[in-house]
Design a protein around this motif. Structure first.
Motif, mmCIF file in Angstrom:
data_model
loop_
_atom_site.group_PDB
_atom_site.id
_atom_site.type_symbol
_atom_site.label_atom_id
_atom_site.label_comp_id
_atom_site.label_asym_id
_atom_site.label_seq_id
_atom_site.Cartn_x
_atom_site.Cartn_y
_atom_site.Cartn_z
ATOM 1 N N TYR A 33 9.255 6.335 -2.474
ATOM 2 C CA TYR A 33 8.985 5.148 -3.298
ATOM 3 C C TYR A 33 10.175 4.199 -3.235
ATOM 4 O O TYR A 33 10.005 2.984 -3.054
ATOM 5 C CB TYR A 33 8.704 5.555 -4.745
ATOM 6 C CG TYR A 33 8.576 4.368 -5.669
ATOM 7 C CD1 TYR A 33 7.356 3.697 -5.806
ATOM 8 C CD2 TYR A 33 9.677 3.893 -6.386
ATOM 9 C CE1 TYR A 33 7.249 2.584 -6.636
ATOM 10 C CE2 TYR A 33 9.575 2.785 -7.214
ATOM 11 C CZ TYR A 33 8.355 2.141 -7.339
ATOM 12 O OH TYR A 33 8.258 1.044 -8.159
ATOM 13 N N ARG A 34 11.351 4.745 -3.381
ATOM 14 C CA ARG A 34 12.543 3.893 -3.372
ATOM 15 C C ARG A 34 12.735 3.233 -2.013
ATOM 16 O O ARG A 34 13.093 2.049 -1.930
ATOM 17 C CB ARG A 34 13.764 4.735 -3.739
ATOM 18 C CG ARG A 34 15.030 3.923 -3.936
ATOM 19 C CD ARG A 34 16.119 4.744 -4.595
ATOM 20 N NE ARG A 34 17.246 3.903 -4.987
ATOM 21 C CZ ARG A 34 18.234 4.303 -5.773
ATOM 22 N NH1 ARG A 34 18.226 5.534 -6.262
ATOM 23 N NH2 ARG A 34 19.222 3.469 -6.076
ATOM 24 N N GLN A 35 12.491 3.981 -0.933
ATOM 25 C CA GLN A 35 12.620 3.417 0.407
ATOM 26 C C GLN A 35 11.596 2.302 0.637
ATOM 27 O O GLN A 35 11.925 1.251 1.187
ATOM 28 C CB GLN A 35 12.446 4.524 1.455
ATOM 29 C CG GLN A 35 12.502 4.047 2.897
ATOM 30 C CD GLN A 35 13.879 3.543 3.293
ATOM 31 O OE1 GLN A 35 14.877 4.015 2.758
ATOM 32 N NE2 GLN A 35 13.930 2.592 4.209
ATOM 33 N N CYS A 36 10.367 2.532 0.207
ATOM 34 C CA CYS A 36 9.317 1.519 0.375
ATOM 35 C C CYS A 36 9.609 0.277 -0.464
ATOM 36 O O CYS A 36 9.379 -0.855 -0.026
ATOM 37 C CB CYS A 36 7.957 2.098 -0.021
ATOM 38 S SG CYS A 36 7.355 3.401 1.065
ATOM 39 N N LEU A 37 10.089 0.492 -1.684
ATOM 40 C CA LEU A 37 10.431 -0.634 -2.552
ATOM 41 C C LEU A 37 11.536 -1.475 -1.936
ATOM 42 O O LEU A 37 11.475 -2.717 -1.950
ATOM 43 C CB LEU A 37 10.857 -0.119 -3.930
ATOM 44 C CG LEU A 37 11.319 -1.179 -4.933
ATOM 45 C CD1 LEU A 37 10.161 -2.105 -5.296
ATOM 46 C CD2 LEU A 37 11.885 -0.522 -6.192
ATOM 47 N N LEU A 38 12.540 -0.825 -1.365
ATOM 48 C CA LEU A 38 13.638 -1.552 -0.732
ATOM 49 C C LEU A 38 13.144 -2.332 0.484
ATOM 50 O O LEU A 38 13.496 -3.504 0.665
ATOM 51 C CB LEU A 38 14.739 -0.574 -0.327
ATOM 52 C CG LEU A 38 15.952 -1.173 0.392
ATOM 53 C CD1 LEU A 38 16.616 -2.233 -0.474
ATOM 54 C CD2 LEU A 38 16.950 -0.081 0.743
ATOM 55 N N SER A 39 12.317 -1.714 1.303
ATOM 56 C CA SER A 39 11.770 -2.405 2.479
ATOM 57 C C SER A 39 10.905 -3.592 2.057
ATOM 58 O O SER A 39 10.958 -4.667 2.671
ATOM 59 C CB SER A 39 10.941 -1.431 3.322
ATOM 60 O OG SER A 39 11.744 -0.381 3.821
ATOM 61 N N ALA B 65 0.826 -1.206 0.000
ATOM 62 C CA ALA B 65 0.000 0.000 0.000
ATOM 63 C C ALA B 65 0.859 1.255 0.000
ATOM 64 O O ALA B 65 0.533 2.255 -0.652
ATOM 65 C CB ALA B 65 -0.939 -0.011 1.214
ATOM 66 N N GLN B 66 1.982 1.215 0.725
ATOM 67 C CA GLN B 66 2.853 2.385 0.793
ATOM 68 C C GLN B 66 3.546 2.660 -0.541
ATOM 69 O O GLN B 66 3.755 3.814 -0.915
ATOM 70 C CB GLN B 66 3.900 2.196 1.894
ATOM 71 C CG GLN B 66 3.329 2.161 3.290
ATOM 72 C CD GLN B 66 2.500 3.385 3.601
ATOM 73 O OE1 GLN B 66 3.009 4.474 3.788
ATOM 74 N NE2 GLN B 66 1.184 3.209 3.643
ATOM 75 N N ILE B 67 3.877 1.609 -1.264
ATOM 76 C CA ILE B 67 4.469 1.793 -2.591
ATOM 77 C C ILE B 67 3.471 2.496 -3.506
ATOM 78 O O ILE B 67 3.822 3.444 -4.230
ATOM 79 C CB ILE B 67 4.882 0.430 -3.182
ATOM 80 C CG1 ILE B 67 6.087 -0.122 -2.425
ATOM 81 C CG2 ILE B 67 5.219 0.564 -4.662
ATOM 82 C CD1 ILE B 67 6.485 -1.527 -2.843
ATOM 83 N N ALA B 68 2.207 2.039 -3.460
ATOM 84 C CA ALA B 68 1.173 2.670 -4.282
ATOM 85 C C ALA B 68 0.945 4.121 -3.852
ATOM 86 O O ALA B 68 0.753 5.007 -4.695
ATOM 87 C CB ALA B 68 -0.129 1.873 -4.186
#
Length: 276
Positions: free
Chosen positions: A167-173, A153-156
């Motif tokens: 976005y990059r931080q959420c994708l990495l997590s 949900a956070q990526i979206a």
């Protein structure tokens, strides 16, 4: 301008756009320079929803209405749920809420690691509100499931808010979360989206929908850079997904080998179809 009732929230941006919310819950967005109404909608579907941890009378007050950093209207309710109006889809997107109380990122969202992050601030407020108003008990499997769903949900949300750093931080997590669980199916989906179509299809004809629909960039960042610098190193943390890691390392190397020739080949294809 007559809007039927007194305004409660007003905001404007540098592009001559004016946002206004009235006491009756109407929201307007005008392009003053172009003399156009870009949005006229009601906040009723948002303020009458008694979801999540809010235990009120069924009507939730609006505490903030302003432009987000992406330029879209952003409304925050007393429940700390935040909604962004997507101008392309013509609908409200919920970008922050308290729907994942068992997520590892609900109460410990790394706000300090993302300087001035709009999404992080919204989510932190929602998490604090949830901690004050609800209690829950969950199993380890539920924690893992909610953590994964929360990160998705956070990526979206980061995409909707057009926040590349978040976005990059959420994708990495998210990738690290999947790597820990050795979730090869979801990891493959992430890698394939960032890699794009096979290298040979990049030089396909303009009528090839698969090759032309894939965008090599997202929020101003190169997808291949995200794959190479963030996603694949995260996969290396678990030997159970080593085969998948090696597969996409090879595919990425193939792309890199073909890159010097891609531009010339694309020019030739373009000349073939436009120079007739």
């Amino acid at each position: 301008m007559m809007v039927g009732s007194a305004p409660t929230f007003i905001d404007c941006d540098d592009n001559w756009k004016l946002l206004l919310v009235t006491q009756r819950g109407s929201i307007y967005l005008w392009d003053l320079f172009g003399w156009k109404c870009l949005l006229h909608d009601s906040l009723a579907p948002l303020v009458t929803s008694a979801t999540g941890s809010f235990k009120g009378s069924g009507v939730i007050k609006v505490t903030s209405a302003k432009f987000s950093r992406s330029g879209a209207p952003l409304v925050v309710l007393a429940s700390c749920h935040a909604f962004l109006f997507h101008m392309g889809m013509k609908c409200w997107l919920r970008v922050a809420d308290d729907c994942f109380p068992a997520s590892n990122f609900t109460s410990s969202w790394p706000v300090s690691s993302i300087q001035d992050g709009e999404l992080a601030a919204l989510q932190a407020d929602a998490g604090k509100f949830a901690m004050r108003n609800i209690s829950w008990s969950s199993t380890s499997s539920e924690d893992k499931m909610q953590t994964r769903a929360h990160l998705e949900a956070q990526i979206a949300s980061a995409m909707a808010l057009k926040s590349p750093i978040e976005y990059r931080q959420c994708l990495l997590s998210y990738t690290r979360c999947l790597a820990r669980e050795a979730d090869e199916r979801r990891l493959r989906e992430v890698c394939e989206e960032l890699l794009g179509p096979p290298a040979g299809m990049i030089t396909s004809t303009p009528s090839d929908s698969i090759a032309t629909s894939w965008d090599p960039h997202i929020l101003g960042m190169k997808k291949h850079d995200l794959l190479r610098e963030d996603v694949l190193p995260a996969l290396a943390s678990n030997r159970k997904v080593q085969r998948l890691l090696n597969e996409f390392l090879d595919l990425l190397s193939e792309y890199k080998t073909r890159e010097p020739n891609l531009h010339n080949e694309q020019v030739k294809v373009s000349d073939t179809y436009t120079g007739i």
